[in-house]
Scaffold this motif. Structure first.
Motif, PDB file in Angstrom:
ATOM      1  N   LYS A   1     -12.235  -1.546  -4.606  1.00 20.05           N
ATOM      2  CA  LYS A   1     -12.958  -2.806  -4.398  1.00 20.05           C
ATOM      3  C   LYS A   1     -14.349  -2.751  -5.028  1.00 20.05           C
ATOM      4  O   LYS A   1     -14.777  -3.697  -5.716  1.00 20.05           O
ATOM      5  CB  LYS A   1     -13.071  -3.084  -2.903  1.00 20.05           C
ATOM      6  N   ALA A  41       0.849  -1.193   0.000  1.00 18.36           N
ATOM      7  CA  ALA A  41       0.000   0.000   0.000  1.00 18.36           C
ATOM      8  C   ALA A  41       0.885   1.244   0.000  1.00 18.36           C
ATOM      9  O   ALA A  41       1.833   1.337   0.782  1.00 18.36           O
ATOM     10  CB  ALA A  41      -0.918   0.009   1.214  1.00 18.36           C
ATOM     11  N   HIS A  61      -0.970  -0.569  -4.523  1.00 19.84           N
ATOM     12  CA  HIS A  61      -2.240   0.140  -4.413  1.00 19.84           C
ATOM     13  C   HIS A  61      -2.135   1.289  -3.421  1.00 19.84           C
ATOM     14  O   HIS A  61      -1.147   1.417  -2.687  1.00 19.84           O
ATOM     15  CB  HIS A  61      -3.354  -0.828  -3.981  1.00 19.84           C
ATOM     16  N   GLN A 115      -9.071   2.526  -1.276  1.00 19.55           N
ATOM     17  CA  GLN A 115      -9.079   1.067  -1.290  1.00 19.55           C
ATOM     18  C   GLN A 115     -10.500   0.534  -1.452  1.00 19.55           C
ATOM     19  O   GLN A 115     -10.735  -0.401  -2.225  1.00 19.55           O
ATOM     20  CB  GLN A 115      -8.462   0.526   0.005  1.00 19.55           C
TER      21      GLN A 115
END
Length: 503
Positions: free
Chosen positions: A425, A385, A414, A421
């Motif tokens: 998704k 991340a 990411h 996040q």
């Protein structure tokens, strides 16, 4: 590989100089098939710039190192791309690589159909990253069944709802699951003083003057509106605005407007003003790209520090999972990375450039073009991340490359931001419910020459109905005007093209 001259330090020149620079090289006369694909290549690229200024060479140098190339960018500002690309096509003053993002532009479409650019479909499977481009994506990006460039791959369906969770909690409301729930939340956000200041100064929705990327088309998905066109089993095509679902969506928007649950000036509000109003606490529901939520929260810092946001992508009229649908913008195609035959002289040279595009899709190059250099622009944790550590430097050196990425999803690295996040998704989840435009890759001369003019008839009619300036009968009269002005001809052309592709 042919050389195109010394890399210029001045990227913004007048149009004539820019185009001359792009088209100045000549072939070395190598025989087709004799080029060493592992040799360092000099590649010119006529590309679109979506930021205020072009990037420095910091990231460019790293990309060149990883792809074994010398890349010579000529940047065209996004605001003038149509005029500049049209001029380049007309004068055949191009580059090895040309970014084409306006595929419905008549000059672009005619140039592609004329054979000005290489057909790349037969070559993609020779390269590991290009070979992974899905067949549906290849078909959507094709014209007349032929693929004239590598498609920019974007997420299929990015849109949904951003909502003030702190306002929901204050008013004792749940996240909406149906369009009726959404209307009830909009009513409460307008009438029940969710910010607690004792003044009636909030609305449910804040929207902008865009029926596509604003609220209307996403709300339309929730009501079951087809994505531009509906195709019957026998290949008959119906425009979206002739469906009952489209009328249902207009009625929903009209209800919002009539009751004051949406900003009264939405039809003339720019996107930046819409986002500012949300960040300032003027409204609690924003419909747009799900990843806008992160930006909205950042914009609210120092203004609405108590703001909490939630994002939603599962609204239906019934509340049933089986009824979920969301429109796919351009079927997930952001344009084409195209290769002019005037510049790319033979198959061997084409393959070397395709290898370069393939290499741009590697994870480490994607990371460079998205986040920059680790330790300089961002940090990364054990879960891969990332956190941008110098926003100003990132905007200057990295951000301009984001629109150059051939693929924007599917990587391990990411963003560390929780909202980003979650939006990633939900966008991935949206793909399961994405509704494609069945006419996206089909050819219609009427659409090419009159599409914008015809669309304006229906855009104006839609706004007038929502704003209470016309009746449903007036709207249907506009549909007939659309048909008489070229719509009938467009339908016939699309049906013929659909039949040809599906026969």
């Amino acid at each position: 590989m042919k050389r195109k001259g010394i890399k210029t330090a001045v990227l913004f020149l007048c149009c004539a100089l820019l185009l001359t620079a792009c088209g100045g090289g000549q072939s070395t006369g190598e025989e087709a098939g004799s080029y060493d694909e592992n040799a360092k290549a000099t590649i010119t690229w006529l590309n679109i710039l979506h930021t205020a200024s072009p990037p420095t060479d910091t990231i460019l140098n790293k990309i060149e190192e990883k792809t074994n190339t010398d890349i010579q960018f000529s940047w065209i500002p996004d605001a003038s791309k149509e005029e500049r690309i049209n001029t380049a096509l007309a004068s055949n003053s191009l580059a090895d690589v040309v970014t084409l993002t306006i595929l419905d532009n008549s000059s672009v479409r005619n140039a592609l159909k004329s054979g000005m650019f290489w057909e790349v479909g037969p070559y993609l499977d020779e390269f590991p990253n290009l070979a992974k481009i899905p067949e549906d994506t290849r078909k959507s990006a094709s014209i007349g069944g032929k693929l004239y460039g590598v498609p920019f791959q974007k997420d299929l369906a990015r849109n949904g709802i951003t909502i003030r969770k702190d306002w929901l909690d204050k008013l004792g409301l749940e996240l909406p699951k149906t369009t009726d729930d959404l209307m009830a939340v909009a009513k409460a956000f307008t009438e029940q003083d969710p910010d607690g200041n004792g003044v009636a100064d909030t609305t449910g929705f804040v929207d902008r003057n865009d029926l596509i990327y604003g609220a209307f088309k996403t709300l339309g998905s929730y009501f079951g509106v087809p994505n531009n066109w509906k195709v019957s089993e026998d290949g008959k095509m119906t425009p979206e605005f002739e469906t009952q679902e489209y009328i249902d969506t207009m009625n929903f928007m009209k209800n919002l407007f009539d009751n004051g649950y949406i900003n009264k000036d939405f039809a003339v509000t720019a996107k930046t003003d819409q986002q500012q109003k949300f960040a300032q606490g003027k409204a609690g529901i924003y419909v747009g790209a799900l990843f806008d939520s992160k930006n909205l929260l950042n914009m609210a810092k120092g203004i609405q520090d108590n703001m909490e946001l939630e994002i939603v992508n599962n609204i239906t009229t019934t509340g049933n999972e089986s009824d979920r649908a969301i429109w796919a913008a351009n079927n997930g195609i952001g344009g084409l990375i195209a290769f002019p035959r005037s510049e790319v002289k033979d198959e061997a040279e084409l393959k070397r450039i395709l290898k370069f595009i393939n290499d741009l899709m590697d994870e480490d190059v994607y990371a460079l073009m998205t986040y920059g250099i680790e330790g300089t622009h961002y940090t990364v944790d054990a879960d891969n991340a990332t956190t941008i550590t110098d926003t100003d430097l990132w905007q200057q050196e990295v951000q301009p490359f984001s629109s150059t990425r051939p693929k924007e999803f599917g990587y391990d690295i990411h963003d560390a931001d929780p909202l980003k996040q979650k939006s990633d998704k939900l966008i991935k989840e949206n793909a399961k419910h994405a509704v494609l435009n069945p006419a996206y890759s089909l050819d219609s001369e009427t659409y090419t020459t009159q599409g914008s003019e015809l669309q304006k008839i229906m855009t104006d009619a839609t706004y007038k109905y929502i704003l209470g300036e016309s009746s449903l009968e007036d709207f249907k009269a506009s549909v007939q005007t659309w048909r008489d002005s070229g719509g009938n001809r467009m339908i016939e052309e699309y049906e013929a093209a659909y039949k040809e592709v599906h026969s």
